[in-house]
Every structure is written in structure tokens, then in C-alpha cells.
Design an enzyme around this catalytic site. Structure first.
Site, mmCIF file in Angstrom:
data_model
loop_
_atom_site.group_PDB
_atom_site.id
_atom_site.type_symbol
_atom_site.label_atom_id
_atom_site.label_comp_id
_atom_site.label_asym_id
_atom_site.label_seq_id
_atom_site.Cartn_x
_atom_site.Cartn_y
_atom_site.Cartn_z
ATOM 1 N N ASP A 42 -5.245 7.043 10.122
ATOM 2 C CA ASP A 42 -4.943 5.294 10.707
ATOM 3 C C ASP A 42 -3.414 5.399 10.883
ATOM 4 O O ASP A 42 -3.117 4.207 11.759
ATOM 5 C CB ASP A 42 -5.015 4.733 9.492
ATOM 6 N N HIS A 56 -0.167 5.026 7.141
ATOM 7 C CA HIS A 56 0.196 5.145 5.416
ATOM 8 C C HIS A 56 0.513 6.925 5.972
ATOM 9 O O HIS A 56 0.179 7.740 6.484
ATOM 10 C CB HIS A 56 -1.371 5.193 4.944
ATOM 11 N N SER A 76 0.718 -1.381 0.423
ATOM 12 C CA SER A 76 -0.187 0.020 0.080
ATOM 13 C C SER A 76 0.945 1.083 -0.155
ATOM 14 O O SER A 76 0.679 2.193 -0.693
ATOM 15 C CB SER A 76 -0.901 0.397 1.405
#
Length: 212
Positions: free
Chosen positions: A180, A183, A27
Site C-alpha cells: 500500500d 505502512h 496502524s
């Protein structure tokens, strides 16, 4: 294969295709949670364009992918022409507390496949937190160093270096992260690109010295 860089111009010479640099990752590479133009690959592409390198950066990031997942999709990843690869895997192995020996074996499989195919590679590592214990931390961080030496590929030791720099200075890096706290946000990605960009540039400039 002859690889040519056009330095000082972002326009390819007639008849010459740009270098296809595939970014194989998770990601962090894919651009999770960000507008498409703010992800790692678009920002790296823009940075390299500004340096006058004739390169196309291909996004082969898959959110949630582990080193095992990256190895499993090598056939698919190499189904299109690949001139060079930036391997940025290991973050999800780390989050899941997977055995570093298994992660190392998977990354070794990826680099061995690239070596077999004659595709130059660059490796980007990650630091391990201390909450898994000092042995895990050392083994995880050493695997990147060991593999870089084993396969003679350049290593950028810490993909998240800008965040580490702030933490080491005793400052919060939450301003560089999404909600979060895993990231990076667009600004954080920009700093990551500024950090890793020069080594990617050096890597690309060295490709025309590779054997045909």
C-alpha cells in the site's frame, strides 16, 4: 510510584513488576498488515529485552485512529496500570489533511491528561509532505516540537526516519514498505525500532528519577 529498571538482565527482581510502557498510536503502532511478531510493539519489546530493560510494551495502537480518537479513548487506555506512555499519533490526521491546529489541540489534551495523572510521556512525530502547502507542512511539524517543550516530554521527531533517510539520499524506500506504500513491512519496522529504540531506552532509564 517507584519505577525500577533491571539493567543487564531481562528477568525481574522478585516482587517487582516490569514497567508498563503503553504505545498509544494508530496502524503504525498496531502493526497493520504484518504477522503479530513483526509489528512495531513486538519488535520494540524484543529490542528493549535485548538491552536488559525490564519492561512490558503494551500495544494501544488502533488502525485508522486520529489524534482525536486517541484523546477520546484515554479513559479506556488508562483503565489498566500505566507507568509510561509513548504517543505516536498524527499519521491519519496527515493523510486526511486535518487542520494541524486541531491535531495539536488533541495531542495537547493527551499530554495534559498524562501530566495530570503523573504518567511520564514520550512523543514521536512525523514529517509532513509538501503537497498540502508550506504553511501546513510547517504547522504540522512544529506542533510536535511545541508540545514537547510545553509539556517537557522527550520528542523523537520522525517515526519514519529510515524511510526519510533513503528519500533524502535520492533512493527509493519501497523495499521497506508494504504494497500500500503507506505502512512499513517487517524490515522497515525493524529499522524504525533501531532508530527510535535508543531514545526510548534513555526515556525508560530516566523514569526512576521521576518523583514518586
Amino acid at each position: 510510584m517507584s519505577l525500577t529498571l533491571v539493567l543487564g538482565s531481562s528477568v525481574a527482581t522478585a516482587g517487582e513488576a516490569p514497567i508498563r510502557l503503553v504505545a498509544l498510536g494508530d496502524s503504525l503502532t498496531q502493526g497493520y498488515g504484518l504477522p503479530s511478531e513483526d509489528g512495531f510493539v513486538p519488535q520494540l519489546q524484543a529490542w528493549l529485552d535485548a538491552q536488559g530493560v525490564d519492561v512490558e510494551v503494551i500495544n494501544a495502537g488502533v488502525s485508522g485512529d486520529t489524534t482525536a480518537g486517541g484523546l477520546a479513548r484515554m479513559d479506556w487506555t488508562l483503565s489498566e496500570p500505566v507507568d509510561a506512555m509513548l504517543v505516536t499519533l498524527g499519521g491519519n490526521d496527515l493523510l486526511r489533511g486535518l487542520n494541524p491546529a486541531s491535531s495539536k489541540e488533541n495531542l495537547s489534551g493527551i499530554l495534559a491528561r498524562l501530566e495530570l495523572e503523573g504518567i511520564p510521556a514520550m512523543l514521536a512525530g512525523l514529517p509532513a509532505p509538501g503537497n498540502y502547502g508550506p504553511e501546513f507542512q510547517l504547522a504540522f511539524e512544529r506542533m510536535y516540537v511545541d508540545l514537547s517543550g510545553q509539556y517537557d516530554v522527550p520528542l523523537y521527531p520522525n517515526f519514519m526516519q529510515p524511510m526519510t533517510d533513503k528519500a533524502d539520499a535520492g533512493a527509493s524506500f519501497s523495499d521497506l514498505m508494504q504494497d500500500d506504500h503507506i505502512h512499513p513491512n517487517a524490515e522497515g519496522v525493524g529499522l524504525i525500532v533501531e532508530g527510535i529504540g535508543p531514545q526510548v531506552l534513555e526515556f525508560l532509564r530516566g523514569l526512576d528519577a521521576q518523583p514518586s
